[in-house]
Design a protein around this motif. Structure first.
Motif, PDB file in Angstrom:
ATOM      1  N   TYR A 137     -17.364 -28.362  -6.784  1.00 48.73           N
ATOM      2  CA  TYR A 137     -16.527 -29.282  -7.558  1.00 48.73           C
ATOM      3  C   TYR A 137     -16.857 -29.323  -9.050  1.00 48.73           C
ATOM      4  O   TYR A 137     -15.964 -29.452  -9.872  1.00 48.73           O
ATOM      5  CB  TYR A 137     -16.618 -30.705  -6.997  1.00 48.73           C
ATOM      6  N   TYR A 138     -18.129 -29.242  -9.392  1.00 49.66           N
ATOM      7  CA  TYR A 138     -18.512 -29.383 -10.789  1.00 49.66           C
ATOM      8  C   TYR A 138     -18.626 -28.047 -11.511  1.00 49.66           C
ATOM      9  O   TYR A 138     -18.422 -27.974 -12.714  1.00 49.66           O
ATOM     10  CB  TYR A 138     -19.813 -30.185 -10.924  1.00 49.66           C
ATOM     11  N   LYS A 139     -18.988 -26.999 -10.794  1.00 48.92           N
ATOM     12  CA  LYS A 139     -19.084 -25.674 -11.402  1.00 48.92           C
ATOM     13  C   LYS A 139     -17.854 -24.828 -11.087  1.00 48.92           C
ATOM     14  O   LYS A 139     -17.741 -23.699 -11.548  1.00 48.92           O
ATOM     15  CB  LYS A 139     -20.353 -24.941 -10.937  1.00 48.92           C
ATOM     16  N   HIS A 140     -16.966 -25.353 -10.268  1.00 47.30           N
ATOM     17  CA  HIS A 140     -15.683 -24.725  -9.941  1.00 47.30           C
ATOM     18  C   HIS A 140     -15.844 -23.311  -9.380  1.00 47.30           C
ATOM     19  O   HIS A 140     -15.087 -22.408  -9.718  1.00 47.30           O
ATOM     20  CB  HIS A 140     -14.758 -24.719 -11.170  1.00 47.30           C
ATOM     21  N   LEU A 141     -16.837 -23.138  -8.528  1.00 46.84           N
ATOM     22  CA  LEU A 141     -17.030 -21.851  -7.864  1.00 46.84           C
ATOM     23  C   LEU A 141     -16.257 -21.858  -6.551  1.00 46.84           C
ATOM     24  O   LEU A 141     -16.051 -22.910  -5.942  1.00 46.84           O
ATOM     25  CB  LEU A 141     -18.514 -21.608  -7.596  1.00 46.84           C
ATOM     26  N   SER A 142     -15.852 -20.689  -6.110  1.00 45.80           N
ATOM     27  CA  SER A 142     -15.141 -20.587  -4.839  1.00 45.80           C
ATOM     28  C   SER A 142     -16.125 -20.772  -3.687  1.00 45.80           C
ATOM     29  O   SER A 142     -17.350 -20.661  -3.870  1.00 45.80           O
ATOM     30  CB  SER A 142     -14.469 -19.223  -4.727  1.00 45.80           C
ATOM     31  N   ILE A 143     -15.585 -21.007  -2.509  1.00 47.39           N
ATOM     32  CA  ILE A 143     -16.435 -21.146  -1.318  1.00 47.39           C
ATOM     33  C   ILE A 143     -17.226 -19.853  -1.101  1.00 47.39           C
ATOM     34  O   ILE A 143     -18.418 -19.889  -0.781  1.00 47.39           O
ATOM     35  CB  ILE A 143     -15.586 -21.526  -0.093  1.00 47.39           C
ATOM     36  N   LYS A 144     -16.580 -18.723  -1.338  1.00 44.94           N
ATOM     37  CA  LYS A 144     -17.265 -17.433  -1.190  1.00 44.94           C
ATOM     38  C   LYS A 144     -18.431 -17.325  -2.182  1.00 44.94           C
ATOM     39  O   LYS A 144     -19.526 -16.913  -1.809  1.00 44.94           O
ATOM     40  CB  LYS A 144     -16.277 -16.293  -1.410  1.00 44.94           C
ATOM     41  N   GLU A 145     -18.201 -17.696  -3.442  1.00 39.50           N
ATOM     42  CA  GLU A 145     -19.257 -17.622  -4.460  1.00 39.50           C
ATOM     43  C   GLU A 145     -20.409 -18.565  -4.126  1.00 39.50           C
ATOM     44  O   GLU A 145     -21.581 -18.204  -4.283  1.00 39.50           O
ATOM     45  CB  GLU A 145     -18.701 -17.960  -5.844  1.00 39.50           C
ATOM     46  N   VAL A 146     -20.088 -19.782  -3.666  1.00 37.15           N
ATOM     47  CA  VAL A 146     -21.132 -20.734  -3.280  1.00 37.15           C
ATOM     48  C   VAL A 146     -21.970 -20.135  -2.154  1.00 37.15           C
ATOM     49  O   VAL A 146     -23.208 -20.198  -2.181  1.00 37.15           O
ATOM     50  CB  VAL A 146     -20.523 -22.099  -2.872  1.00 37.15           C
ATOM     51  N   GLY A 147     -21.298 -19.536  -1.168  1.00 33.87           N
ATOM     52  CA  GLY A 147     -22.018 -18.897  -0.061  1.00 33.87           C
ATOM     53  C   GLY A 147     -22.932 -17.782  -0.529  1.00 33.87           C
ATOM     54  O   GLY A 147     -24.073 -17.668  -0.069  1.00 33.87           O
ATOM     55  N   GLU A 154     -19.680 -18.648   4.593  1.00 31.71           N
ATOM     56  CA  GLU A 154     -18.595 -19.466   4.070  1.00 31.71           C
ATOM     57  C   GLU A 154     -18.334 -20.662   4.986  1.00 31.71           C
ATOM     58  O   GLU A 154     -18.039 -21.760   4.518  1.00 31.71           O
ATOM     59  CB  GLU A 154     -17.323 -18.626   3.902  1.00 31.71           C
ATOM     60  N   SER A 155     -18.460 -20.470   6.296  1.00 32.91           N
ATOM     61  CA  SER A 155     -18.236 -21.591   7.215  1.00 32.91           C
ATOM     62  C   SER A 155     -19.306 -22.671   7.038  1.00 32.91           C
ATOM     63  O   SER A 155     -19.017 -23.862   7.131  1.00 32.91           O
ATOM     64  CB  SER A 155     -18.165 -21.118   8.668  1.00 32.91           C
ATOM     65  N   THR A 156     -20.530 -22.272   6.737  1.00 35.07           N
ATOM     66  CA  THR A 156     -21.591 -23.248   6.477  1.00 35.07           C
ATOM     67  C   THR A 156     -21.291 -24.022   5.200  1.00 35.07           C
ATOM     68  O   THR A 156     -21.491 -25.238   5.137  1.00 35.07           O
ATOM     69  CB  THR A 156     -22.962 -22.548   6.384  1.00 35.07           C
ATOM     70  N   VAL A 157     -20.773 -23.333   4.186  1.00 34.98           N
ATOM     71  CA  VAL A 157     -20.377 -24.005   2.945  1.00 34.98           C
ATOM     72  C   VAL A 157     -19.316 -25.049   3.256  1.00 34.98           C
ATOM     73  O   VAL A 157     -19.411 -26.203   2.811  1.00 34.98           O
ATOM     74  CB  VAL A 157     -19.844 -23.002   1.892  1.00 34.98           C
ATOM     75  N   LYS A 158     -18.313 -24.680   4.049  1.00 31.24           N
ATOM     76  CA  LYS A 158     -17.222 -25.600   4.390  1.00 31.24           C
ATOM     77  C   LYS A 158     -17.741 -26.822   5.154  1.00 31.24           C
ATOM     78  O   LYS A 158     -17.333 -27.950   4.878  1.00 31.24           O
ATOM     79  CB  LYS A 158     -16.150 -24.886   5.204  1.00 31.24           C
ATOM     80  N   VAL A 159     -18.647 -26.589   6.093  1.00 34.56           N
ATOM     81  CA  VAL A 159     -19.213 -27.696   6.872  1.00 34.56           C
ATOM     82  C   VAL A 159     -20.002 -28.638   5.967  1.00 34.56           C
ATOM     83  O   VAL A 159     -19.867 -29.862   6.038  1.00 34.56           O
ATOM     84  CB  VAL A 159     -20.104 -27.166   8.024  1.00 34.56           C
ATOM     85  N   ARG A 160     -20.816 -28.069   5.085  1.00 36.69           N
ATOM     86  CA  ARG A 160     -21.615 -28.903   4.183  1.00 36.69           C
ATOM     87  C   ARG A 160     -20.725 -29.670   3.206  1.00 36.69           C
ATOM     88  O   ARG A 160     -21.008 -30.828   2.882  1.00 36.69           O
ATOM     89  CB  ARG A 160     -22.633 -28.052   3.424  1.00 36.69           C
ATOM     90  N   LEU A 161     -19.662 -29.042   2.715  1.00 40.23           N
ATOM     91  CA  LEU A 161     -18.718 -29.747   1.845  1.00 40.23           C
ATOM     92  C   LEU A 161     -18.097 -30.926   2.591  1.00 40.23           C
ATOM     93  O   LEU A 161     -18.017 -32.032   2.062  1.00 40.23           O
ATOM     94  CB  LEU A 161     -17.612 -28.807   1.361  1.00 40.23           C
ATOM     95  N   HIS A 162     -17.664 -30.688   3.814  1.00 37.67           N
ATOM     96  CA  HIS A 162     -17.036 -31.750   4.608  1.00 37.67           C
ATOM     97  C   HIS A 162     -18.017 -32.898   4.850  1.00 37.67           C
ATOM     98  O   HIS A 162     -17.682 -34.070   4.636  1.00 37.67           O
ATOM     99  CB  HIS A 162     -16.533 -31.175   5.936  1.00 37.67           C
ATOM    100  N   ARG A 163     -19.225 -32.574   5.279  1.00 40.77           N
ATOM    101  CA  ARG A 163     -20.217 -33.619   5.562  1.00 40.77           C
ATOM    102  C   ARG A 163     -20.628 -34.365   4.299  1.00 40.77           C
ATOM    103  O   ARG A 163     -20.813 -35.584   4.325  1.00 40.77           O
ATOM    104  CB  ARG A 163     -21.435 -33.015   6.253  1.00 40.77           C
ATOM    105  N   GLY A 164     -20.769 -33.649   3.195  1.00 37.39           N
ATOM    106  CA  GLY A 164     -21.109 -34.290   1.927  1.00 37.39           C
ATOM    107  C   GLY A 164     -20.022 -35.246   1.482  1.00 37.39           C
ATOM    108  O   GLY A 164     -20.294 -36.366   1.034  1.00 37.39           O
TER     109      GLY A 164
END
Length: 182
Positions: A137-147, A154-164
């Motif tokens: 959200y703050y660095k505007h990176l894609s889910i792929k880049e965050v992963g 990428e699925s772990t990124v999505k889960v952590r985003l949802h839980r956060g």
């Protein structure tokens, strides 16, 4: 900048370019981990020294930005694990944060309340949730880049985003009901 331009640069020119391009961005990223302006500046210098020393090992398997972010995040995590940092209290970090935010007139502070509340609560999240939210959200990176940066799927990124986001939503609901749990 094209690949040819990069390859024609000397190492000193490359690091100078990277510092100009990513220096402030990395310092802000580091601050989200260490929550101390002085430590963020010192760590940012260490990160760019590491980048300078490892520049020849950059294989180009990812973008230079994700490579730099990976180095920065790993340095931050190492710093947070250090004995010195573990001895610091949460209260000291909060005092420093408050001092750094006492700069505007009263009206400005009121206008920024909601934004600061969100930032404060993001910074209170456990590291796995905090880092994905900050990068996404703050660095505007894609889910792929965050992963790629965090070396997770990428699925772990999505889960952590949802839980956060859920944790932030619950905190907001508690605040709206007048509950204060720190």
């Amino acid at each position: 900048m094209g690949q040819l331009d990069w390859e024609e640069m000397g190492r000193d020119e490359q690091i100078e370019f990277l510092m100009d391009e990513y220096g402030e961005e990395i310092k802000r990223l580091v601050f989200t981990y260490v929550k101390d302006h002085s430590a963020a500046e010192d760590l940012t210098q260490e990160i760019f020294i590491t980048i300078y020393l490892k520049l020849d090992s950059f294989a180009g398997k990812s973008s230079i930005k994700t490579w730099i972010y990976s180095i920065a995040i790993n340095k931050c995590k190492d710093h947070l694990k250090s004995w010195h940092v573990r001895k610091m209290t949460v209260q000291e970090n909060i005092k420093e944060f408050l001092k750094s935010n006492r700069r505007g007139p009263h009206d400005e502070v009121l206008e920024k309340f909601e934004s600061e509340w969100i930032v404060n609560h993001v910074l209170k999240l456990a590291m796995p949730y905090r880092e994905v939210i900050l990068l996404y959200y703050y660095k505007h990176l894609s889910i792929k880049e965050v992963g790629e940066i965090l070396a997770i799927s990428e699925s772990t990124v999505k889960v952590r985003l949802h839980r956060g986001r859920e944790k932030l939503r619950k905190s907001l609901e508690q605040m709206e009901r007048g509950e204060v749990n720190g």
